[in-house]
Design a protein around this motif. Structure first.
Motif, short mmCIF file in Angstrom:
data_model
loop_
_atom_site.label_atom_id
_atom_site.label_comp_id
_atom_site.label_asym_id
_atom_site.label_seq_id
_atom_site.Cartn_x
_atom_site.Cartn_y
_atom_site.Cartn_z
N SER A 45 15.42 48.37 31.44
CA SER A 45 16.62 48.98 31.74
C SER A 45 16.58 49.35 33.19
O SER A 45 17.71 49.12 33.82
CB SER A 45 16.59 49.96 30.81
OG SER A 45 16.97 49.72 29.48
N GLN A 46 15.56 49.75 33.63
CA GLN A 46 15.43 50.27 35.06
C GLN A 46 15.74 48.92 35.81
O GLN A 46 16.20 49.01 37.07
CB GLN A 46 14.11 50.89 35.29
CG GLN A 46 13.88 52.27 34.75
CD GLN A 46 12.49 52.64 34.77
OE1 GLN A 46 11.46 52.29 35.27
NE2 GLN A 46 12.10 53.83 34.17
N LEU A 47 14.89 47.82 35.55
CA LEU A 47 15.13 46.72 36.44
C LEU A 47 16.75 46.55 36.38
O LEU A 47 17.23 45.97 37.55
CB LEU A 47 14.25 45.64 36.22
CG LEU A 47 12.82 45.74 35.95
CD1 LEU A 47 12.06 44.73 35.47
CD2 LEU A 47 12.57 46.14 37.52
N ILE A 48 17.15 46.28 35.27
CA ILE A 48 18.54 45.88 35.27
C ILE A 48 19.62 46.74 35.86
O ILE A 48 20.45 46.27 36.68
CB ILE A 48 19.18 45.64 33.98
CG1 ILE A 48 18.14 44.56 33.25
CG2 ILE A 48 20.61 45.53 33.56
CD1 ILE A 48 18.66 44.52 31.63
N ALA A 49 19.37 48.21 35.79
CA ALA A 49 20.26 49.30 36.36
C ALA A 49 20.02 49.11 38.07
O ALA A 49 21.07 49.44 38.63
CB ALA A 49 19.78 50.55 35.87
N ARG A 50 18.91 48.31 38.70
CA ARG A 50 19.01 48.49 39.96
C ARG A 50 19.67 47.17 40.75
O ARG A 50 19.74 47.24 41.89
CB ARG A 50 17.55 48.51 40.28
CG ARG A 50 16.87 47.09 40.29
CD ARG A 50 15.46 47.20 40.87
NE ARG A 50 14.63 46.13 40.70
CZ ARG A 50 13.61 45.73 40.89
NH1 ARG A 50 12.73 46.73 40.97
NH2 ARG A 50 13.19 44.17 40.85
N GLY A 51 20.30 46.40 39.60
CA GLY A 51 21.18 45.41 40.00
C GLY A 51 20.62 44.15 39.82
O GLY A 51 21.23 43.28 40.38
N ASP A 52 19.66 43.94 38.95
CA ASP A 52 19.16 42.63 38.94
C ASP A 52 20.17 41.90 37.93
O ASP A 52 19.60 41.99 36.55
CB ASP A 52 17.68 42.48 38.47
CG ASP A 52 17.13 41.29 38.72
OD1 ASP A 52 17.91 40.21 38.48
OD2 ASP A 52 15.98 41.13 38.81
N SER A 53 21.04 41.46 38.06
CA SER A 53 22.09 40.62 37.09
C SER A 53 21.65 39.36 36.39
O SER A 53 22.10 38.81 35.56
CB SER A 53 23.61 40.38 37.79
OG SER A 53 23.32 39.48 38.93
N ASN A 54 20.46 38.90 36.92
CA ASN A 54 19.84 37.51 36.55
C ASN A 54 18.85 37.95 35.20
O ASN A 54 18.19 37.00 34.71
CB ASN A 54 18.93 36.97 37.34
CG ASN A 54 19.06 35.35 37.58
OD1 ASN A 54 20.19 35.00 36.86
ND2 ASN A 54 18.26 34.89 38.05
#
Length: 150
Positions: A83-92
């Motif tokens: 979730s942290q990785l997604i929240a930082r903007g990694d939309s891939n």
């Protein structure tokens, strides 16, 4: 020279040895999957080291079509880390909690046939449809057999 086939990467992240077990089962059923990585969380793992392993796993399977991440349970460390990785903007990255073997098999077989968002939906559906009350099915089959005897 042939063009390289790209595909959606798969990462399974779970507590203990579940992620490795799911990969082992897929390998047994379908052969060693490509662009497939696992990350296991063990007692004593440092949070930053675990997060670095998750980031490495995602990067290692990302060929440009995105990465489907399957975690064991929502709200646990694997889920919170992705979730942290997604929240930082990694939309891939698209992540789904509740990983089970039917979901991993579906992801492995369907990932070259559709975009990431569609694959995520298919994988969730496969996971839900895999929930079966075996006793109820056996009872229904026995009931049908009894009805056919008349």
């Amino acid at each position: 020279m042939g063009e390289a086939v790209s595909m959606i990467g798969i990462v399974v992240i779970a507590h203990g040895t579940l992620a490795g077990g799911l990969k082992s089962a897929v390998s047994l059923l379908a052969g060693e999957p490509e662009a497939f990585s696992t990350v296991e969380l063990h007692p004593g793992d440092a949070p930053e080291e675990f997060k670095a392993r998750v980031e490495d796993a995602v990067q290692s399977v990302d060929s440009g079509d995105g990465v489907l991440v399957l975690v064991d349970i929502f709200g646990g460390t694997p889920s919170n880390t992705i979730s942290q990785l997604i929240a930082r903007g990694d939309s891939n990255i698209q992540a789904i909690a509740g990983a089970n073997l039917p979901m991993v098999i579906q992801a492995t077989f369907m990932r070259e046939q559709m975009p990431l968002s569609d694959l995520a939906g298919q994988v969730m559906q496969a996971g839900q449809e895999a929930l079966v009350d075996i006793g109820a099915i056996l009872a229904q089959a026995a009931e049908r057999d009894d009805e056919e005897e008349f």
